[in-house]
Design an enzyme around this catalytic site. Sequence first.
Site, PDB file in Angstrom:
ATOM      1  N   ASP A 167       0.774  -1.237   0.000  1.00 14.09           N
ATOM      2  CA  ASP A 167       0.000   0.000   0.000  1.00 14.09           C
ATOM      3  C   ASP A 167       0.815   1.302   0.000  1.00 14.09           C
ATOM      4  OD1 ASP A 167      -1.572  -2.182   0.555  1.00 14.09           O
ATOM      5  OD2 ASP A 167      -2.859  -1.156   1.976  1.00 14.09           O
TER       6      ASP A 167
ATOM      7  N   GLU B 257       1.516  -9.276  11.481  1.00 10.72           N
ATOM      8  CA  GLU B 257       1.263  -8.881  10.094  1.00 10.72           C
ATOM      9  C   GLU B 257       2.596  -8.625   9.380  1.00 10.72           C
ATOM     10  OE1 GLU B 257      -1.130  -5.360   9.821  1.00 10.72           O
ATOM     11  OE2 GLU B 257      -1.465  -5.596   7.664  1.00 10.72           O
TER      12      GLU B 257
HETATM   13  C1  GLC Z   1      -2.872  -4.472   3.660  1.00  8.75           C
HETATM   14  C2  GLC Z   1      -1.741  -5.031   2.798  1.00  8.75           C
HETATM   15  C3  GLC Z   1      -2.313  -5.882   1.688  1.00  8.75           C
HETATM   16  C4  GLC Z   1      -3.204  -6.966   2.289  1.00  8.75           C
HETATM   17  C5  GLC Z   1      -4.249  -6.394   3.259  1.00  8.75           C
HETATM   18  C6  GLC Z   1      -4.968  -7.466   4.056  1.00  8.75           C
HETATM   19  O1  GLC Z   1      -3.695  -3.622   2.943  1.00  8.75           O
HETATM   20  O2  GLC Z   1      -0.952  -3.996   2.266  1.00  8.75           O
HETATM   21  O3  GLC Z   1      -1.298  -6.448   0.915  1.00  8.75           O
HETATM   22  O4  GLC Z   1      -3.840  -7.674   1.291  1.00  8.75           O
HETATM   23  O5  GLC Z   1      -3.628  -5.534   4.181  1.00  8.75           O
HETATM   24  O6  GLC Z   1      -4.060  -8.267   4.758  1.00  8.75           O
END
Ligand code: GLC
Length: 428
Positions: free
Chosen positions: A167, A396
């Site tokens: 992101d 995460e």
């Molecule tokens: C964030 C990450 C993305 C992922 C999402 C859910 O937005 O950047 O890659 O898919 O979280 O885990």
Amino acid sequence: MNTANALDLREKATAILRENDRGHYTVPTKGLYPFQWNWDSCLTALGLAQIDEARGWLEVETLFAHQWPDGMVPHIVFHVDDDGYFPGPDIWQTNRPTPTSGITQPAVAGFAVRRLYERAQDKSLAEQKAKALLPLIDRWHRWFFTNRDPHNEGLVAILHPWESGRDNAIDWDDALERVPTEGIQPYSRRDLLHADATHRPTQAQYDRYLWLLEHFRRLSWDNSKLHEASPFKVVDPGFNAVLLRSCQDLAVLAEALDEKEIARRNRDFAKRGLLAMEGLWSDEYGQYLCRDRVTGDLVESLSVAGILAAFASIPPSRAEELVHRIEQLSTRSHFLVASHDPADPRFDGKRYWRGPAWLIINYLIADGLTHANQIDMAARLQKTSLDLIEKSGFAEYYDPLSGEPLGGGSFTWTAAMVLQFLREEHPA
Ligand code: GLC
């Protein structure tokens, strides 16, 4: 890792998948991400299948049940109401039977489905499921090359940073400068209720994410118009590598299932794309770089996307050079693979995709390097990934300097990748 520790990690990973299982899809983590995410689900399916094959297939089927009529597979499916997440369906307004977002995410389904199929114990179930998914994934691949490569360059552009799956990467900073912020509707972020603001994207970035969303919404999410209309168009080597690998894997699967047309088409996509990838190579930096499709320039930003390119069948000499890059990074941060080079002053070891290490990225790079016969580095990535989890749990993402766990906890795809890594290390 000894067998007792491996068993312990396997149990913990399995418990996380169960905890985040909503029956026919899995949430990435409770609170922060309460819906189904596209590439999370495809990678999670691999871990789920190690516990229950039918459940693994169902994860991917659920995602594809929400494919758009034009072939796009959206990045989020909003199966339930939950105002703990922003932007929700009221902001996207995509007008789908079950609300979805209006953009896509890395196309890892072709890879995941081939892997599910080849590792399946229940062959007849696998054949039935793969046969049904094959044309849907093929449609998605066609959607990419039609809508995101309108001038036939062989590679596709992302039109929103969220599409990349990375992101707030430094890769997007310059291109985002061109995105205005005037006129966006006032909003309040929800991610900051669940996570530390210093680990998340900034407000200035969020405003631009929202501007792009509202711009595409004004164009009624008509994908035939968005590429032309977007001030943000970037060709990301990692994103393209995932798509090209999926095309190759889908072609192999299609051959096995006697779908010759699908096999031929996807082989062509992969072949053309791999040739075009050479244009993203930088001799100066020894890795691939993004290209800004608006200016035509390579983006001088040493992110992990240029190393994730190893996931596709790049030339062996390139794979070797990428191994050198990872070695270089390992002298700058103990925990591999930093999402951005710590030597760059813009590196931030705690902020999401501007430095932290992510387990899924390690898994995809390790898999690509295994295929490229770079076995030592692949084994090293596997080991360092499992060490990191033993030390810091199922987060995460992680600070690559200290190994500190960051972002959401009990994270689904981290757990799924642990099951996959353990499978390689301790085959059942
Ligand atoms: C964030 C990450 C993305 C992922 C999402 C859910 O937005 O950047 O890659 O898919 O979280 O885990």
